[in-house]
Design a protein around this motif. Structure first.
Motif, PDB file in Angstrom:
ATOM      1  N   GLY A  32     -49.346  18.016 -56.529  1.00  0.00           N
ATOM      2  CA  GLY A  32     -49.679  17.067 -55.467  1.00  0.00           C
ATOM      3  C   GLY A  32     -51.049  16.461 -55.712  1.00  0.00           C
ATOM      4  N   PRO A  33     -51.937  16.534 -54.723  1.00  0.00           N
ATOM      5  CA  PRO A  33     -53.272  15.949 -54.889  1.00  0.00           C
ATOM      6  C   PRO A  33     -54.247  16.865 -55.609  1.00  0.00           C
ATOM      7  N   PHE A  34     -53.810  18.083 -55.954  1.00  0.00           N
ATOM      8  CA  PHE A  34     -54.717  19.069 -56.518  1.00  0.00           C
ATOM      9  C   PHE A  34     -54.603  19.129 -58.034  1.00  0.00           C
ATOM     10  N   THR A  35     -55.766  19.199 -58.695  1.00  0.00           N
ATOM     11  CA  THR A  35     -55.834  19.461 -60.133  1.00  0.00           C
ATOM     12  C   THR A  35     -56.690  20.695 -60.334  1.00  0.00           C
ATOM     13  N   PHE A  36     -56.101  21.746 -60.895  1.00  0.00           N
ATOM     14  CA  PHE A  36     -56.862  22.979 -61.050  1.00  0.00           C
ATOM     15  C   PHE A  36     -56.269  23.817 -62.171  1.00  0.00           C
ATOM     16  N   ASP A  37     -57.036  24.852 -62.574  1.00  0.00           N
ATOM     17  CA  ASP A  37     -56.529  25.761 -63.589  1.00  0.00           C
ATOM     18  C   ASP A  37     -55.541  26.719 -62.943  1.00  0.00           C
ATOM     19  N   GLY A  38     -54.639  27.263 -63.771  1.00  0.00           N
ATOM     20  CA  GLY A  38     -53.575  28.111 -63.265  1.00  0.00           C
ATOM     21  C   GLY A  38     -54.055  29.357 -62.548  1.00  0.00           C
ATOM     22  N   GLY A  39     -55.227  29.857 -62.910  1.00  0.00           N
ATOM     23  CA  GLY A  39     -55.749  31.046 -62.271  1.00  0.00           C
ATOM     24  C   GLY A  39     -56.050  30.860 -60.803  1.00  0.00           C
ATOM     25  N   THR A  40     -56.232  29.607 -60.390  1.00  0.00           N
ATOM     26  CA  THR A  40     -56.569  29.312 -58.995  1.00  0.00           C
ATOM     27  C   THR A  40     -55.455  29.725 -58.046  1.00  0.00           C
ATOM     28  N   ILE A  41     -54.210  29.777 -58.535  1.00  0.00           N
ATOM     29  CA  ILE A  41     -53.094  30.152 -57.669  1.00  0.00           C
ATOM     30  C   ILE A  41     -53.274  31.569 -57.126  1.00  0.00           C
ATOM     31  N   LEU A  42     -53.733  32.479 -57.979  1.00  0.00           N
ATOM     32  CA  LEU A  42     -53.839  33.888 -57.602  1.00  0.00           C
ATOM     33  C   LEU A  42     -55.259  34.317 -57.256  1.00  0.00           C
ATOM     34  N   PHE A  43     -56.251  33.657 -57.850  1.00  0.00           N
ATOM     35  CA  PHE A  43     -57.625  34.129 -57.732  1.00  0.00           C
ATOM     36  C   PHE A  43     -58.137  34.252 -56.300  1.00  0.00           C
ATOM     37  N   PRO A  44     -57.731  33.377 -55.348  1.00  0.00           N
ATOM     38  CA  PRO A  44     -58.223  33.553 -53.973  1.00  0.00           C
ATOM     39  C   PRO A  44     -57.934  34.929 -53.387  1.00  0.00           C
ATOM     40  N   LEU A  45     -56.905  35.605 -53.879  1.00  0.00           N
ATOM     41  CA  LEU A  45     -56.605  36.939 -53.372  1.00  0.00           C
ATOM     42  C   LEU A  45     -57.731  37.913 -53.687  1.00  0.00           C
ATOM     43  N   SER A  46     -58.459  37.670 -54.789  1.00  0.00           N
ATOM     44  CA  SER A  46     -59.570  38.571 -55.105  1.00  0.00           C
ATOM     45  C   SER A  46     -60.656  38.479 -54.045  1.00  0.00           C
ATOM     46  N   TYR A  47     -60.851  37.302 -53.469  1.00  0.00           N
ATOM     47  CA  TYR A  47     -61.829  37.158 -52.394  1.00  0.00           C
ATOM     48  C   TYR A  47     -61.338  37.814 -51.112  1.00  0.00           C
ATOM     49  N   ILE A  48     -60.029  37.776 -50.875  1.00  0.00           N
ATOM     50  CA  ILE A  48     -59.485  38.465 -49.713  1.00  0.00           C
ATOM     51  C   ILE A  48     -59.680  39.970 -49.855  1.00  0.00           C
ATOM     52  N   PHE A  49     -59.402  40.497 -51.058  1.00  0.00           N
ATOM     53  CA  PHE A  49     -59.666  41.909 -51.301  1.00  0.00           C
ATOM     54  C   PHE A  49     -61.155  42.221 -51.148  1.00  0.00           C
ATOM     55  N   GLY A  50     -62.010  41.316 -51.644  1.00  0.00           N
ATOM     56  CA  GLY A  50     -63.450  41.515 -51.506  1.00  0.00           C
ATOM     57  C   GLY A  50     -63.885  41.540 -50.052  1.00  0.00           C
ATOM     58  N   ASP A  51     -63.315  40.656 -49.237  1.00  0.00           N
ATOM     59  CA  ASP A  51     -63.613  40.652 -47.801  1.00  0.00           C
ATOM     60  C   ASP A  51     -63.201  41.966 -47.159  1.00  0.00           C
TER      61      ASP A  51
END
Length: 225
Positions: A32-51
């Motif tokens: 869609g409107p997003f351009t990003f590396d493939g790791g971005t799909i999963l990486f936010p979960l690491s911040y949730i675990f960090g929280d």
């Protein structure tokens, strides 16, 4: 020092998410409107675990997990680089494919490691301070607020180091914005899940740590406070 029932499981999942994200980051996606590396799909979960780690167990234990992730990713990068430089078997035809994908991983992992440390500690520090300032209320404010800080630092450093000189500046700008909006959006979307897991862990562990008097030095590894 207290022992906990579930911190090892959360640590293992955290490290797994980090390693998988680093490998997936070798591919650039357009959704869609997003351009990003493939790791971005999963990486936010690491911040949730960090929280979750900081909210339940405190900054000191979160700091140890962040460093475990750093060491694991560094070992992975060294191994990929070493295997890539060793001569392939004469009848193995995939050396170029290996180097085209995993051969890029060391640079991406170096970028990820630097960004991960800066962003991870920024996230954990912000959440710990907000918890004290809010008296433990408004978990949504702490998780989203700390993510806005940590993900901005992480994304800026990662994109600059991993792709500078490889992609046009215009694409880097789009990637930076897309990564940041996507990551923060995932965090906000998962807020009910974060609430549920955090509440369950606090009851299971009988712990709700407040970082009063904590030494927030990222290199202070050998004490919990």
């Amino acid at each position: 020092m207290r022992s906990y029932r579930h911190i090892d499981t959360i640590t293992a999942l955290f490290v797994a998410v980090l390693l998988i994200s680093n490998i997936a980051a070798t591919k650039i996606l357009v959704l869609g409107p997003f351009t990003f590396d493939g790791g971005t799909i999963l990486f936010p979960l690491s911040y949730i675990f960090g929280d979750i780690l900081t909210e339940v167990y405190g900054y000191g234990r979160s700091r140890k997990v962040i460093w475990l992730g750093f060491i694991s990713a560094a070992v992975m990068a060294v191994m990929f680089a070493l295997v890539g430089t060793l001569p392939p078997a004469a009848d193995w035809p995939h050396q170029e494919a290996y180097m085209a994908i995993l051969g890029q991983t060391p640079r991406i992992v170096i970028a990820s490691l630097i960004a991960y440390l800066a962003g991870g500690f920024s996230n954990s520090f912000t959440l710990a301070k907000l918890k004290i300032a809010t008296g433990g209320r408004w978990l949504w404010l702490r998780t989203i607020g700390s993510t806005l800080v940590g993900q901005f630092v992480d994304t800026l450093v990662f994109v600059a180091i991993a792709f500078s000189g490889l992609l046009p500046t215009s694409i880097l700008g789009v990637m930076l914005l897309s990564n940041y909006v996507f990551k923060c959006g995932v965090e906000a979307l998962f807020t009910p899940v974060t609430y549920a897991i955090t509440g369950w862990l606090k009851r299971q562990e009988n712990e709700d740590y407040y970082d009063r008097g904590t030494n927030f030095n990222p290199f202070h590894l050998f004490r919990m406070n």
